[in-house]
Write a protein that holds these residues in place. Structure first.
Motif, PDB file in Angstrom:
ATOM      1  N   PHE A  32       0.853  -1.243   0.112  1.00 14.90           N
ATOM      2  CA  PHE A  32      -0.097   0.039  -0.005  1.00 14.90           C
ATOM      3  C   PHE A  32       0.725   1.276   0.094  1.00 14.90           C
ATOM      4  CE2 PHE A  32      -2.266  -3.369   2.521  1.00 14.90           C
ATOM      5  CZ  PHE A  32      -3.210  -3.657   1.744  1.00 14.90           C
ATOM      6  N   GLY A  33       2.398   1.148  -0.016  1.00 15.82           N
ATOM      7  CA  GLY A  33       3.066   2.106  -0.174  1.00 15.82           C
ATOM      8  C   GLY A  33       3.242   2.957   1.144  1.00 15.82           C
ATOM      9  N   ILE A  34       2.664   2.621   2.489  1.00 15.79           N
ATOM     10  CA  ILE A  34       2.852   3.372   3.641  1.00 15.79           C
ATOM     11  C   ILE A  34       3.649   2.507   4.648  1.00 15.79           C
ATOM     12  CG2 ILE A  34       0.592   4.308   3.710  1.00 15.79           C
ATOM     13  CD1 ILE A  34      -0.184   2.176   5.403  1.00 15.79           C
ATOM     14  N   GLY A  35       4.018   1.340   4.040  1.00 15.93           N
ATOM     15  CA  GLY A  35       4.901   0.592   4.960  1.00 15.93           C
ATOM     16  C   GLY A  35       4.614  -1.097   4.610  1.00 15.93           C
ATOM     17  N   ASN A  36       5.470  -1.947   5.424  1.00 15.42           N
ATOM     18  CA  ASN A  36       5.264  -3.384   4.962  1.00 15.42           C
ATOM     19  C   ASN A  36       3.993  -3.924   5.628  1.00 15.42           C
ATOM     20  OD1 ASN A  36       7.491  -3.949   3.454  1.00 15.42           O
ATOM     21  ND2 ASN A  36       8.588  -4.951   4.909  1.00 15.42           N
ATOM     22  N   THR A  37       3.137  -4.497   4.670  1.00 17.39           N
ATOM     23  CA  THR A  37       2.031  -5.470   5.519  1.00 17.39           C
ATOM     24  C   THR A  37       2.528  -6.817   5.662  1.00 17.39           C
ATOM     25  OG1 THR A  37       0.501  -4.002   4.386  1.00 17.39           O
ATOM     26  CG2 THR A  37      -0.269  -5.982   5.312  1.00 17.39           C
ATOM     27  N   SER A  38       2.353  -7.206   6.947  1.00 15.30           N
ATOM     28  CA  SER A  38       2.683  -8.536   7.112  1.00 15.30           C
ATOM     29  C   SER A  38       1.611  -9.438   7.530  1.00 15.30           C
ATOM     30  CB  SER A  38       3.658  -8.865   8.494  1.00 15.30           C
ATOM     31  OG  SER A  38       4.836  -8.275   8.135  1.00 15.30           O
ATOM     32  N   LEU A  39       1.482 -10.818   6.757  1.00 11.35           N
ATOM     33  CA  LEU A  39       0.317 -11.694   7.279  1.00 11.35           C
ATOM     34  C   LEU A  39       1.042 -12.847   7.556  1.00 11.35           C
ATOM     35  CD1 LEU A  39      -1.535 -10.810   3.867  1.00 11.35           C
ATOM     36  CD2 LEU A  39      -2.041  -9.909   6.039  1.00 11.35           C
ATOM     37  N   TYR A  40       0.437 -13.490   8.593  1.00 10.84           N
ATOM     38  CA  TYR A  40       1.142 -14.545   9.078  1.00 10.84           C
ATOM     39  C   TYR A  40       0.058 -15.685   9.876  1.00 10.84           C
ATOM     40  CZ  TYR A  40       0.164 -12.641  13.941  1.00 10.84           C
ATOM     41  OH  TYR A  40      -0.417 -12.166  14.830  1.00 10.84           O
ATOM     42  N   GLY A  41       0.508 -16.966   9.613  1.00  7.89           N
ATOM     43  CA  GLY A  41      -0.040 -18.086  10.576  1.00  7.89           C
ATOM     44  C   GLY A  41       0.838 -18.402  11.634  1.00  7.89           C
ATOM     45  N   GLU A  42       0.554 -19.182  12.607  1.00  5.35           N
ATOM     46  CA  GLU A  42       1.402 -19.649  13.848  1.00  5.35           C
ATOM     47  C   GLU A  42       0.933 -20.797  14.421  1.00  5.35           C
ATOM     48  OE1 GLU A  42       1.762 -16.811  16.902  1.00  5.35           O
ATOM     49  OE2 GLU A  42      -0.338 -16.079  17.057  1.00  5.35           O
ATOM     50  N   TYR A  43       1.515 -21.666  15.053  1.00  8.52           N
ATOM     51  CA  TYR A  43       1.184 -22.803  15.910  1.00  8.52           C
ATOM     52  C   TYR A  43       2.032 -22.935  16.951  1.00  8.52           C
ATOM     53  CZ  TYR A  43      -0.373 -27.300  17.486  1.00  8.52           C
ATOM     54  OH  TYR A  43      -0.567 -28.515  18.151  1.00  8.52           O
ATOM     55  N   GLY A  44       1.741 -23.412  18.177  1.00 13.23           N
ATOM     56  CA  GLY A  44       2.392 -23.333  19.196  1.00 13.23           C
ATOM     57  C   GLY A  44       2.136 -24.519  20.076  1.00 13.23           C
ATOM     58  N   ARG A  45       2.900 -25.163  21.089  1.00 19.04           N
ATOM     59  CA  ARG A  45       2.632 -26.036  22.086  1.00 19.04           C
ATOM     60  C   ARG A  45       3.520 -26.033  23.192  1.00 19.04           C
ATOM     61  NH1 ARG A  45      -0.491 -30.849  21.619  1.00 19.04           N
ATOM     62  NH2 ARG A  45       0.149 -32.683  22.855  1.00 19.04           N
ATOM     63  N   GLY A  46       2.740 -25.924  24.496  1.00 19.33           N
ATOM     64  CA  GLY A  46       3.621 -26.243  25.700  1.00 19.33           C
ATOM     65  C   GLY A  46       3.236 -27.498  26.454  1.00 19.33           C
ATOM     66  N   SER A  47       4.313 -28.115  26.784  1.00 18.89           N
ATOM     67  CA  SER A  47       4.044 -29.585  27.539  1.00 18.89           C
ATOM     68  C   SER A  47       4.563 -29.551  28.789  1.00 18.89           C
ATOM     69  CB  SER A  47       4.801 -30.785  26.848  1.00 18.89           C
ATOM     70  OG  SER A  47       4.234 -30.696  25.488  1.00 18.89           O
ATOM     71  N   ASN A  48       3.669 -29.743  29.758  1.00 16.13           N
ATOM     72  CA  ASN A  48       3.928 -29.927  31.206  1.00 16.13           C
ATOM     73  C   ASN A  48       4.140 -28.645  31.800  1.00 16.13           C
ATOM     74  OD1 ASN A  48       3.058 -32.649  31.165  1.00 16.13           O
ATOM     75  ND2 ASN A  48       5.059 -33.282  30.897  1.00 16.13           N
ATOM     76  N   MET A  49       3.860 -27.596  31.240  1.00 12.34           N
ATOM     77  CA  MET A  49       4.225 -26.319  31.920  1.00 12.34           C
ATOM     78  C   MET A  49       3.649 -25.776  33.330  1.00 12.34           C
ATOM     79  SD  MET A  49       6.870 -25.138  30.465  1.00 12.34           S
ATOM     80  CE  MET A  49       7.217 -23.730  31.043  1.00 12.34           C
ATOM     81  N   TRP A  50       2.434 -26.415  33.268  1.00 12.75           N
ATOM     82  CA  TRP A  50       1.738 -26.462  34.675  1.00 12.75           C
ATOM     83  C   TRP A  50       2.374 -27.028  35.790  1.00 12.75           C
ATOM     84  CZ3 TRP A  50      -2.653 -27.993  31.171  1.00 12.75           C
ATOM     85  CH2 TRP A  50      -3.140 -27.031  30.681  1.00 12.75           C
ATOM     86  N   ALA A  51       2.869 -28.004  35.595  1.00 17.33           N
ATOM     87  CA  ALA A  51       3.715 -28.905  36.522  1.00 17.33           C
ATOM     88  C   ALA A  51       5.138 -27.811  36.708  1.00 17.33           C
ATOM     89  CB  ALA A  51       4.376 -30.102  35.895  1.00 17.33           C
ATOM     90  N   VAL A  52       5.692 -27.396  35.759  1.00 15.59           N
ATOM     91  CA  VAL A  52       6.918 -26.586  35.967  1.00 15.59           C
ATOM     92  C   VAL A  52       6.842 -25.452  36.946  1.00 15.59           C
ATOM     93  CG1 VAL A  52       8.668 -25.258  34.917  1.00 15.59           C
ATOM     94  CG2 VAL A  52       8.033 -27.459  34.027  1.00 15.59           C
ATOM     95  N   ASN A  53       5.561 -24.744  36.682  1.00 18.52           N
ATOM     96  CA  ASN A  53       5.380 -23.312  37.156  1.00 18.52           C
ATOM     97  C   ASN A  53       4.723 -23.571  38.611  1.00 18.52           C
ATOM     98  OD1 ASN A  53       6.248 -21.905  35.138  1.00 18.52           O
ATOM     99  ND2 ASN A  53       4.193 -22.025  34.208  1.00 18.52           N
ATOM    100  N   THR A  54       4.013 -24.747  39.011  1.00 17.34           N
ATOM    101  CA  THR A  54       3.513 -24.957  40.316  1.00 17.34           C
ATOM    102  C   THR A  54       4.481 -25.942  40.988  1.00 17.34           C
ATOM    103  OG1 THR A  54       2.042 -26.880  39.458  1.00 17.34           O
ATOM    104  CG2 THR A  54       1.187 -24.499  39.406  1.00 17.34           C
TER     105      THR A  54
END
Length: 198
Positions: free
Chosen positions: A128-150
């Motif tokens: 659009f001439g005003i600056g970069n437009t970034s389009l993205y998709g993402e995926y993430g996963r956490g395993s046993n982090m409740w056990a680590v934090n508690t």
């Protein structure tokens, strides 16, 4: 450290002692500072930034350790984390992919370990001439982090999420506008004080 062939080394160390306990000590609220050493923490990391054949690269690895000496948690308790990240962008097309992985370990009353990883990809172009437009998709996963934090091995389970979004740069105003959506899901929640909203 100074940058050498795109690599840069970093390190830190800190220590606290003679702190006031945030919980009411045995003598009651308002007692003098808790005697003893709260502990120390240190970290080291290595980063790289460069460009090869039109591909911009940024990467890093790091390690951090916190040693606790019994003011709030049991004496000898430790928390460690190590991980790495990598980002790649094809400059002519604006296509990019990035990700990171962290491994956590807490040693208190019990030993708990967990990990978190995340990956995202998309495209960034100045359509659009005003600056970069970034389009993205993402995926993430956490395993046993409740056990680590508690520090409670009953709180095991996985948390995953996916999302889409965009970032619009407005160069004239040195501004970025964000719009995004994430959906979370949990395989198990044992502790009723933990809630997941998706």
């Amino acid at each position: 450290s100074p940058s050498l062939a795109g690599f840069q080394l970093g390190a830190s160390y800190g220590e606290a002692s003679g702190v006031r306990n945030y919980q009411a000590p045995a003598a009651g609220i308002g007692s003098p500072n808790v005697a003893g050493d709260l502990g120390n923490a240190y970290a080291v990391n290595l980063r790289y930034a460069g460009e090869m054949s039109g591909v911009r690269i940024a990467a890093g690895v790091g390690y951090e350790r916190l040693n606790e000496d019994g003011v709030v948690t049991p004496a000898g308790s430790t928390k460690t984390v190590y991980g790495g990240s990598l980002s790649l962008m094809h400059v002519p097309t604006g296509l990019f992919v990035q990700g990171h992985y962290n491994r956590y370990r807490t040693v208190e009353a019990v030993t708990a370990t967990g990990n978190v990883w995340h990956i995202a990809g998309g495209i960034a172009q100045n359509w659009f001439g005003i600056g970069n437009t970034s389009l993205y998709g993402e995926y993430g996963r956490g395993s046993n982090m409740w056990a680590v934090n508690t520090n409670n091995l009953a709180n095991v389970g996985n948390l995953s999420f996916w999302g889409i979004g965009m970032v619009q740069h407005v160069n004239a105003a040195a501004m970025q506008l964000y719009l995004g959506y994430r959906s979370y899901s949990s395989s198990r929640v044992v502790d009723p004080s933990i809630s997941v909203i998706g």
